[in-house]
Scaffold this active site. Structure first.
Site, PDB file in Angstrom:
ATOM      1  N   GLU A  42      72.243  56.399   1.914  1.00 18.53           N
ATOM      2  CA  GLU A  42      71.772  57.778   1.826  1.00 18.53           C
ATOM      3  C   GLU A  42      70.425  57.819   1.093  1.00 18.53           C
ATOM      4  O   GLU A  42      70.239  57.151   0.072  1.00 18.53           O
ATOM      5  CB  GLU A  42      72.803  58.610   1.067  1.00 18.53           C
ATOM      6  CG  GLU A  42      72.446  60.074   0.897  1.00 18.53           C
ATOM      7  CD  GLU A  42      73.517  60.847   0.138  1.00 18.53           C
ATOM      8  OE1 GLU A  42      73.505  62.081   0.214  1.00 18.53           O
ATOM      9  OE2 GLU A  42      74.363  60.213  -0.537  1.00 18.53           O
ATOM     10  N   LYS A 111      73.626  66.915   6.204  1.00 17.01           N
ATOM     11  CA  LYS A 111      74.750  66.887   5.272  1.00 17.01           C
ATOM     12  C   LYS A 111      75.305  68.292   5.067  1.00 17.01           C
ATOM     13  O   LYS A 111      74.587  69.206   4.663  1.00 17.01           O
ATOM     14  CB  LYS A 111      74.290  66.297   3.939  1.00 17.01           C
ATOM     15  CG  LYS A 111      75.411  65.993   2.956  1.00 17.01           C
ATOM     16  CD  LYS A 111      74.851  65.283   1.726  1.00 17.01           C
ATOM     17  CE  LYS A 111      75.951  64.802   0.795  1.00 17.01           C
ATOM     18  NZ  LYS A 111      75.395  64.071  -0.370  1.00 17.01           N
ATOM     19  N   CYS A 145      78.208  60.530   2.417  1.00 23.94           N
ATOM     20  CA  CYS A 145      78.638  60.473   1.017  1.00 23.94           C
ATOM     21  C   CYS A 145      79.729  61.495   0.659  1.00 23.94           C
ATOM     22  O   CYS A 145      80.886  61.320   1.006  1.00 23.94           O
ATOM     23  CB  CYS A 145      77.407  60.623   0.121  1.00 23.94           C
ATOM     24  SG  CYS A 145      77.656  60.032  -1.582  1.00 23.94           S
TER      25      CYS A 145
END
Length: 261
Positions: A42, A111, A145
């Site tokens: 990331e 995200k 994540c």
């Protein structure tokens, strides 16, 4: 036709705010490694340098062009997240997972679940949709994540045909146990492969990252692990293992409409 996919996890010690240096580091790390897919962490070009993100986002198109050239040269696919400008009229930034092949961008995902302790909601616009990319023989679902803590999105992807989850991460070392437990759970409950790449080293704000990049098989077995140092680890994912695992235990057939998602 091949029935497998060679996946290489690139576990980097990111230099915060140094895209050129990080790109050079990534290219050096994958030199000589033969893989079909290289998965980067990331924010692998920038790290969490919030004040610099707007300027760094303007460099993302150039980084993507460079990745396409590397992908063409290596006959491979490269994935990882970059700070990117959104397409909305009022501007804004996204933590965007890009998948790039020899002909350019194959897919992307913003995200959705922003992590407050690392300041994401104050600087980023959350994504509003899911994204799946064909990586024959697999269908890969993209996540990032902190998304690991929201199992509903993974189940939705699996029901819609995903059999591989790709998860670039910057997961702090102090919660490494949770990262592994959640990643294994997402693979087991959906009987799918999961590939996660994490950062190592200490960020400019003092946050420590412990690596732990891993590939998890559909039965929850960790079949590749990068440990706590920078490096590349690779595993060949076998598509037949998906059918074998789902055939032995047909969990999806047991889902109850109105009870299960």
């Amino acid at each position: 036709m091949r029935n497998d996919l060679r996946v290489a996890l690139v576990q980097m010690e990111i230099r915060d705010g140094d895209p050129a240096g990080n790109v050079a580091q990534a290219e050096a790390m994958i030199a000589g490694v033969e893989a079909d897919l290289f998965l980067l962490p990331e924010l692998w070009t920038t790290g969490y340098v919030h004040a610099e993100w707007p300027a760094l986002a303007r460099q993302t198109p150039e980084v993507l062009q460079g990745l396409a050239r590397v992908a063409a040269r290596r006959n491979a696919i490269i994935g990882g997240t970059l700070i990117s400008e959104t397409e909305s009229r009022d501007g804004g930034l996204a933590n965007r997972f890009w998948v790039v092949g020899r002909h350019g961008v194959m897919g992307c995902y913003d995200k959705s679940h922003l992590f407050s302790p690392m300041g994401e909601p104050a600087h980023l616009t959350p994504g509003e949709s899911r994204s799946r990319v064909p990586l024959p023989p697999f269908t890969a679902a993209l996540s990032i994540c902190y998304d690991l803590r929201f199992p509903e999105m993974y189940r939705r992807d699996a029901v819609d045909g995903a059999d591989l989850f790709l998860v670039p991460s910057e997961w702090p070392a102090e919660r490494a146990g949770a990262m592994q437990a959640l990643a294994v759970a997402r693979a087991i409950e959906n009987q799918a492969y999961l590939a996660l790449t994490n950062r190592v080293g200490v960020a400019s704000d003092g946050t420590s990252f412990g690596g732990g990049s891993m590939i998890i098989a559909p039965n929850g077995e960790i079949v590749a692990s990068a440990g706590s140092q920078a490096g590349v680890v690779m595993e060949t994912l076998e598509f037949d293992r998906i059918a074998a695992t789902r055939g032995r235990e047909a969990h999806f057939a047991g889902r109850r409409p109105g009870v299960d998602y």
